[in-house]
Design a protein around this motif. Structure first.
Motif, PDB file in Angstrom:
ATOM      1  N   ASP B  32       0.871  -1.170   0.000  1.00 39.27           N
ATOM      2  CA  ASP B  32       0.000   0.000   0.000  1.00 39.27           C
ATOM      3  C   ASP B  32       0.917   1.232   0.000  1.00 39.27           C
ATOM      4  N   VAL B  33       0.761   2.106  -1.004  1.00 42.91           N
ATOM      5  CA  VAL B  33       1.757   3.164  -1.224  1.00 42.91           C
ATOM      6  C   VAL B  33       1.123   4.554  -1.221  1.00 42.91           C
ATOM      7  N   ILE B  34       1.757   5.469  -0.503  1.00 44.17           N
ATOM      8  CA  ILE B  34       1.437   6.899  -0.614  1.00 44.17           C
ATOM      9  C   ILE B  34       2.666   7.591  -1.180  1.00 44.17           C
ATOM     10  N   CYS B  35       2.437   8.504  -2.127  1.00 41.80           N
ATOM     11  CA  CYS B  35       3.537   9.266  -2.717  1.00 41.80           C
ATOM     12  C   CYS B  35       3.239  10.757  -2.532  1.00 41.80           C
ATOM     13  N   VAL B  36       4.170  11.491  -1.943  1.00 40.14           N
ATOM     14  CA  VAL B  36       3.947  12.921  -1.687  1.00 40.14           C
ATOM     15  C   VAL B  36       4.923  13.762  -2.499  1.00 40.14           C
ATOM     16  N   ASP B  37       4.484  14.967  -2.849  1.00 40.46           N
ATOM     17  CA  ASP B  37       5.374  15.883  -3.567  1.00 40.46           C
ATOM     18  C   ASP B  37       5.020  17.324  -3.219  1.00 40.46           C
ATOM     19  N   LEU B  38       6.047  18.167  -3.214  1.00 37.66           N
ATOM     20  CA  LEU B  38       5.855  19.584  -2.903  1.00 37.66           C
ATOM     21  C   LEU B  38       5.007  20.295  -3.956  1.00 37.66           C
ATOM     22  N   PHE B  39       5.169  19.888  -5.217  1.00 34.53           N
ATOM     23  CA  PHE B  39       4.472  20.601  -6.281  1.00 34.53           C
ATOM     24  C   PHE B  39       3.038  20.094  -6.439  1.00 34.53           C
ATOM     25  N   THR B  40       2.284  20.797  -7.286  1.00 32.60           N
ATOM     26  CA  THR B  40       0.869  20.453  -7.407  1.00 32.60           C
ATOM     27  C   THR B  40       0.635  19.341  -8.420  1.00 32.60           C
ATOM     28  N   GLN B  41       1.681  18.904  -9.102  1.00 37.48           N
ATOM     29  CA  GLN B  41       1.529  17.726  -9.951  1.00 37.48           C
ATOM     30  C   GLN B  41       2.808  16.911 -10.012  1.00 37.48           C
ATOM     31  N   ALA B  42       2.671  15.691 -10.509  1.00 38.63           N
ATOM     32  CA  ALA B  42       3.806  14.774 -10.558  1.00 38.63           C
ATOM     33  C   ALA B  42       4.772  15.170 -11.674  1.00 38.63           C
ATOM     34  N   GLY B  43       5.955  14.613 -11.626  1.00 36.70           N
ATOM     35  CA  GLY B  43       6.925  14.792 -12.706  1.00 36.70           C
ATOM     36  C   GLY B  43       8.299  15.195 -12.226  1.00 36.70           C
ATOM     37  N   GLY B  44       8.344  15.925 -11.114  1.00 36.15           N
ATOM     38  CA  GLY B  44       9.651  16.394 -10.634  1.00 36.15           C
ATOM     39  C   GLY B  44      10.234  17.404 -11.605  1.00 36.15           C
ATOM     40  N   GLN B  45      11.535  17.572 -11.583  1.00 35.00           N
ATOM     41  CA  GLN B  45      12.174  18.539 -12.467  1.00 35.00           C
ATOM     42  C   GLN B  45      12.245  17.982 -13.892  1.00 35.00           C
ATOM     43  N   TYR B  46      12.523  16.692 -13.990  1.00 30.31           N
ATOM     44  CA  TYR B  46      12.783  16.117 -15.309  1.00 30.31           C
ATOM     45  C   TYR B  46      11.511  16.007 -16.150  1.00 30.31           C
ATOM     46  N   SER B  47      10.481  15.432 -15.542  1.00 33.53           N
ATOM     47  CA  SER B  47       9.239  15.224 -16.308  1.00 33.53           C
ATOM     48  C   SER B  47       8.206  16.296 -15.977  1.00 33.53           C
ATOM     49  N   MET B  48       8.700  17.487 -15.674  1.00 28.60           N
ATOM     50  CA  MET B  48       7.824  18.585 -15.290  1.00 28.60           C
ATOM     51  C   MET B  48       6.766  18.802 -16.364  1.00 28.60           C
ATOM     52  N   ARG B  49       5.550  18.946 -15.918  1.00 29.85           N
ATOM     53  CA  ARG B  49       4.438  18.958 -16.856  1.00 29.85           C
ATOM     54  C   ARG B  49       3.880  20.375 -17.002  1.00 29.85           C
ATOM     55  N   CYS B  73       1.032   4.471 -11.887  1.00 27.21           N
ATOM     56  CA  CYS B  73       0.849   4.518 -10.430  1.00 27.21           C
ATOM     57  C   CYS B  73      -0.625   4.595 -10.065  1.00 27.21           C
ATOM     58  N   ARG B  74      -1.348   5.444 -10.795  1.00 28.42           N
ATOM     59  CA  ARG B  74      -2.771   5.627 -10.473  1.00 28.42           C
ATOM     60  C   ARG B  74      -3.552   4.355 -10.742  1.00 28.42           C
ATOM     61  N   GLU B  75      -3.219   3.706 -11.894  1.00 28.27           N
ATOM     62  CA  GLU B  75      -3.872   2.460 -12.265  1.00 28.27           C
ATOM     63  C   GLU B  75      -3.639   1.400 -11.177  1.00 28.27           C
ATOM     64  N   LEU B  76      -2.443   1.410 -10.608  1.00 31.18           N
ATOM     65  CA  LEU B  76      -2.102   0.429  -9.575  1.00 31.18           C
ATOM     66  C   LEU B  76      -2.709   0.792  -8.219  1.00 31.18           C
ATOM     67  N   GLY B  77      -3.101   2.063  -8.076  1.00 28.48           N
ATOM     68  CA  GLY B  77      -3.714   2.471  -6.807  1.00 28.48           C
ATOM     69  C   GLY B  77      -2.776   3.155  -5.827  1.00 28.48           C
ATOM     70  N   VAL B  78      -1.741   3.795  -6.362  1.00 30.65           N
ATOM     71  CA  VAL B  78      -0.891   4.614  -5.493  1.00 30.65           C
ATOM     72  C   VAL B  78      -1.688   5.853  -5.095  1.00 30.65           C
ATOM     73  N   ARG B  79      -1.634   6.199  -3.818  1.00 25.08           N
ATOM     74  CA  ARG B  79      -2.312   7.432  -3.378  1.00 25.08           C
ATOM     75  C   ARG B  79      -1.328   8.598  -3.467  1.00 25.08           C
ATOM     76  N   PHE B  80      -1.712   9.664  -4.159  1.00 24.12           N
ATOM     77  CA  PHE B  80      -0.828  10.833  -4.286  1.00 24.12           C
ATOM     78  C   PHE B  80      -1.278  11.960  -3.363  1.00 24.12           C
ATOM     79  N   LEU B  81      -0.335  12.607  -2.756  1.00 21.24           N
ATOM     80  CA  LEU B  81      -0.603  13.845  -2.017  1.00 21.24           C
ATOM     81  C   LEU B  81       0.306  14.915  -2.598  1.00 21.24           C
ATOM     82  N   PHE B  82      -0.283  15.925  -3.246  1.00 21.74           N
ATOM     83  CA  PHE B  82       0.530  17.003  -3.804  1.00 21.74           C
ATOM     84  C   PHE B  82       0.473  18.224  -2.898  1.00 21.74           C
ATOM     85  N   ASP B  83       1.256  19.259  -3.272  1.00 19.18           N
ATOM     86  CA  ASP B  83       1.340  20.478  -2.454  1.00 19.18           C
ATOM     87  C   ASP B  83       1.620  20.085  -0.991  1.00 19.18           C
TER      88      ASP B  83
END
Lengths: 386, 476, 81
Positions: B32-49, B73-83
């Motif tokens: 069971d996975v939660i992924c958090v990021d400071l920005f409002t969407q995924a990608g980081g610097q490299y895959s910045m969207r 990740c979403r298809e697999l059910g990873v929970r994302f928390l942005f900002d």
């Protein structure tokens, strides 16, 4: 700064906090060749982590003469050195949350007024005239207009610089590894950078002082106690005074709070929440601030100052105090001959540093003691007599 | 303000290439996975969207990679928390964070820290002028926000990332006034491709992009000074001599500019791994201090704490993805899931190869930390607190023993960035004055909070430190 | 099609595409966003990734890093140009 230790000196002071620095400076002013040794960084431990309140209010009543003299001395230092350490004559408020503590505050106020000092009891409305954002549920506060704060880092820096101008040789990163004793006299110190032949040694190493005294076979009753501080990001001027907790019926054991705003604009708050005693040796570790303390401290601050609830917290740190059984410094002679101590701040010691400088200088030079000097004589504890 | 309490098997910090790979890998194995990021969407610097659709980056390779990884990740059910910005972590693990205007407290059995990199800044004369921004900031303005760093832009510094930024300008149809790279053109710049020919196409593409921005190209040069009254108007550029320092008599001005985008490379973001007492090592070619991780599993020396991507040393997106995958797989195994070993072996081999390429590239663009010695006495080292080089040196002269003492006496590093911007340069400066190695001048140990956080959010998050299970509510 | 939102910058209406960072909007308007605390020097966006705090501006009365704050309809921003 030269890196080469002198081979000999009249006096060596071990510990470069505010006390050691003030002692070294005074000895140099009084004409002795003086070496100040700091194991790590000047003012980097107890002094640098303190909130440096200078005051007479709700301290030990026996020490009032000392505190009055020390406060005046700080004011003079600030004037003569050109305001190098942000001396702020802010006054101090001690807030009271419970009706039953009003009587405690009154007893302090009466005793201090009997001594000619001007503290008074303020209503919540009168408090808000002095501290407009202190809108929390207080029932009263005591007010001590003479109290002040300094920037503790800059105070150490300024006394160190002034001491060096008057001949102090000061060395950081120079831990003392041993004391040399011949017969019943000290004759030298050993350090990581070599030995110094010296007949007089002053231990001014805060909570580490017991370990140094033990090198001379002396047990001194100083133990570490952990306290914590928080700081906010720089704010516009919002807090004018030092806001402390009233010494309540439970004494400082019930927890101690101090809130102030530094000249930089940072809101600082300091709490002792673990007065039950800290493991000996804890002062040698870099400790993290307990989460419960951070939460409780924020609660205290925002209960008193509700409008500060969303300011940004910047930093927290742990500091250690050197605690003695009767809350007073140990300052005076230790056995063997030539060994002295000035340590045991009990969390509020910053103010007394210049007084202790004079006290130690009187002893080292063998001139007449001042009446209050006896208050700090280590010989008041069994087994610590010179 | 709301206060949420969440729990998971594996908490992944960072939703860049490493974090997304870790999250997907751990989830694939059943964690069971939660992924958090400071920005409002995924990608980081490299895959910045791009946050606004319809621009040139919508279908770029990097953005497509990021979208695919996030979709997986979403298809697999990873929970994302942005900002979401972590301000504290406790062993075991409890993590305390601000999420937008709310607080969140997360319990996890294992953690993968893929918190990426930040600019490795070198203060120079004029660097505080508005209009002087980092190369990373330039990329984010253009790629994510379809904005522009300025109308007349100089891109300067050293390293392959500068080419990536030039590529961003080219794809956005923007021109550069000048491209200033410290390294001279030399055949040796192509040496990494001898062993990694597959990467050669990338390099050629980047060089073609650079040409499309139509800049004046100054190789073997550097920006020595930014000039302007209240905002950037010009830069002074000088040729670099044999001693690695700019030559005064070979300098010239580039005038009428409004933006300088400058980058000397990156350093790992290690505040969470440091806080949790993982071992860290110093290697300038990996960006300075980095978190040490077992190359077979990406586990640090703290059980169930993993590090991946730039946190374990600057290497770019390929090692980031591979190390993230390894970390995710092993973290899933550590919390009780079955992981097939062959899938890890292949990933390990690929990671070793990608690290080797990154290392050979890094050698060609060494970090010019010595340039701090060029800073004028009156210029600021610490931007937050306006502390000049002269003030720092005066403190050392008066007996400051290390970075900590300099900070106490000057306030350098005491501002809201908590020394992140100036810490590396300050360390070099102080170490130089004290005659000690930079890494001995002091390691900026993390304190609560890791990042400035509103008092009420901190209080609400910490209040849930001892709570047994998940909840969302308003703090009492 | 992208949507636009209205942002008040020192009382002046600025239109911005929904979702972009406040930092990108302010930087495009003028790179100087605030004054440094001691010497009151002009400062603006620098790191663009939430680390340096140079783009700290007041948003609806609270300090926010413009570079990591998406624009919202009606947000009132104070800068010190």
């Amino acid at each position: 700064m030269s890196d080469v230790l002198p081979r000999s000196a009249d006096v060596v002071i071990v510990g470069g906090g505010i006390v050691g620095t003030a002692v070294a400076r005074q000895l140099a002013y009084d004409g002795l060749s003086t070496v100040l040794l700091e194991g790590q960084a000047f003012g980097g431990a107890v002094s640098g982590a303190s909130l440096a309140c200078l005051g007479t209010h709700m301290h030990n009543l026996q020490e009032l003469d000392v505190l009055v003299e020390a406060c005046a001395h700080w004011r003079e230092l600030s004037e003569s050195l050109g305001d190098p350490f942000e001396y702020n004559h802010s006054g101090q408020l001690r807030f009271i949350m419970r009706e039953e503590d009003v009587a405690v505050a009154r007893r302090w106020i009466d005793a201090e007024r009997a001594h000619g000092l001007p503290p008074e009891l303020l209503s919540p409305e009168a408090v808000r005239e002095r501290e407009p954002l202190l809108t929390g549920p207080i029932v009263a506060a005591s007010w001590s207009p003479g109290d002040a704060t300094v920037n503790p880092f800059l105070a150490v820096r300024a006394l160190l610089a002034d001491g060096r101008r008057h001949g102090v040789s000061a060395f950081h990163s120079t831990p003392v590894t041993g004391l040399t004793i011949q017969g019943d006299r000290v004759t030298g110190v050993q350090t990581a950078k070599g030995p110094i032949a010296v007949g007089k040694i002053v231990i001014a190493a805060g909570p580490w002082s017991a370990g140094l005294a033990a090198m001379a076979g002396v047990n001194v009753p100083i133990v570490p106690r952990q306290a914590q501080c928080l700081a906010s990001v720089r704010q516009p001027p919002i807090i004018r005074t030092v806001v402390g907790a009233c010494e309540s019926a439970g004494g400082v054991e019930s927890g101690y709070t101090q809130i102030q705003q530094a000249r930089s604009g940072q809101v600082l708050f300091n709490t002792v929440v673990a007065p039950e005693g800290t493991t000996p040796g804890a002062e040698n570790r870099i400790n993290e601030v307990p989460l419960r303390f951070v939460r409780d401290s924020i609660q205290t601050l925002t209960t008193l100052f509700p409008s500060l609830a969303d300011i940004l917290m910047l930093r927290s740190w742990v500091r250690f105090e050197g605690v003695t059984p009767d809350d007073r410094f140990l300052a005076g002679k230790l056995p063997p001959e030539g060994l002295y101590i000035a340590a045991g701040d009990n969390g509020t010691g910053f103010c007394r540093a210049p007084y202790l400088g004079r006290l130690i200088s009187r002893l080292v030079r063998g001139v007449a003691a001042a009446p209050s000097d006896a208050l700090y004589d280590p010989a008041r504890f069994a087994g610590v007599s010179a | 303000m709301k206060a949420a309490l969440l729990s998971c098997d594996v908490l992944v910090v960072g939703a860049g290439p490493a974090g997304l790979a870790a999250a997907a890998a751990a989830r694939e194995c059943g964690a069971d996975v939660i992924c958090v990021d400071l920005f409002t969407q995924a990608g980081g610097q490299y895959s910045m969207r791009p946050v606004v659709a319809g621009g040139p980056f919508d279908h770029s390779l990097q953005v497509a990679d990021g979208r695919t990884a996030e979709a997986r990740c979403r298809e697999l059910g990873v929970r994302f928390l942005f900002d979401t910005e972590i301000f504290w972590a406790e062993p075991g693990f409890s993590v305390f964070a601000r999420q937008g205007p709310d607080s969140v407290t997360i319990r996890a059995s294992a953690m993968v820290v893929a918190s990426g990199a930040m600019e490795r800044a070198i203060p120079f004369n004029g660097w505080t002028l508005p209009g002087v921004i980092t190369a990373g900031a330039a990329q984010r303005l253009i790629k994510a926000n379809r904005a522009s760093p300025g109308k007349n832009v100089v891109l300067a510094g050293t390293g392959p990332f500068l080419l990536a930024v030039a590529d961003t300008f080219a794809k956005a149809g923007k021109h550069l006034r000048a491209y200033v790279e410290m390294q001279r053109p030399a055949l040796s710049l192509f040496s990494p491709f001898l062993h990694h020919p597959a990467r050669f196409g990338e390099a050629v593409g980047l060089l073609q992009s650079l040409r499309r921005t139509r800049p004046a190209i100054h190789m073997g040069h550097m920006v020595t000074e930014a000039l302007g009254d209240g905002r950037l108007e010009a830069v002074r550029v000088a040729a670099i001599g044999r001693n690695g320092l700019p030559e005064k008599d070979k300098s010239f001005l580039i005038e009428n500019i409004d933006s300088l985008c400058i980058g000397y490379g990156f350093r790992p973001v290690i505040d969470i791994t440091s806080l949790l007492h993982a071992a860290h090592h110093f290697d300038s070619s990996l960006g300075g201090w980095y978190c040490a991780a077992d190359p077979a599993t990406q586990q640090t020396d703290v059980p169930r704490l993993y590090a991946a991507g730039e946190t374990t040393g600057i290497g770019g997106s390929v090692p980031a993805r591979l190390s993230g995958r390894l970390a995710g797989l092993d973290a899933a195994r550590a919390v009780g899931n079955t992981v097939s070993v062959p899938s890890m072996d292949g990933t390990r081999r690929a990671l070793a190869r990608a690290r080797d390429f990154a290392a050979s590239l890094a050698k060609l663009f060494p970090f010019p930390g010595h340039l701090i010695e060029r800073l004028s006495p009156e210029e600021k080292v610490c931007r937050c607190e306006d502390v000049s080089r002269a003030q720092v040196e005066a403190a050392v002269g008066e007996g400051a023993a290390d970075l900590f003492s300099v900070k106490m006496w000057t306030r350098a590093g005491m501002g809201p960035c908590q020394g992140r911007i100036c810490g590396s340069a300050l360390g070099d400066l102080v170490a130089g004055r004290l005659g000690i190695a930079a890494e001995a001048a002091g390691y900026n140990r993390p304190h609560m909070p890791l990042r400035p956080v509103p008092l009420n959010i901190a209080e609400a998050a910490l209040a849930l430190a001892g709570e047994p299970k998940e909840s969302t509510g308003t703090p009492a | 099609m992208s949507r636009f939102v209205k942002v008040l910058v020192n009382g002046e209406i600025v239109m911005a595409q929904a979702g972009v960072s406040l930092g990108s909007v302010l930087h495009g308007r003028s790179p100087a966003l605030r004054h440094s605390p001691v010497e009151l020097q002009p400062r603006g966006l620098y790191c663009g990734m939430g680390v340096c705090f140079e783009c700290l501006v007041m948003v609806d009365g609270r300090p926010e890093r413009a570079c990591i704050t998406p624009v919202r309809e009606g947000m009132a921003v104070e800068v010190q140009p």
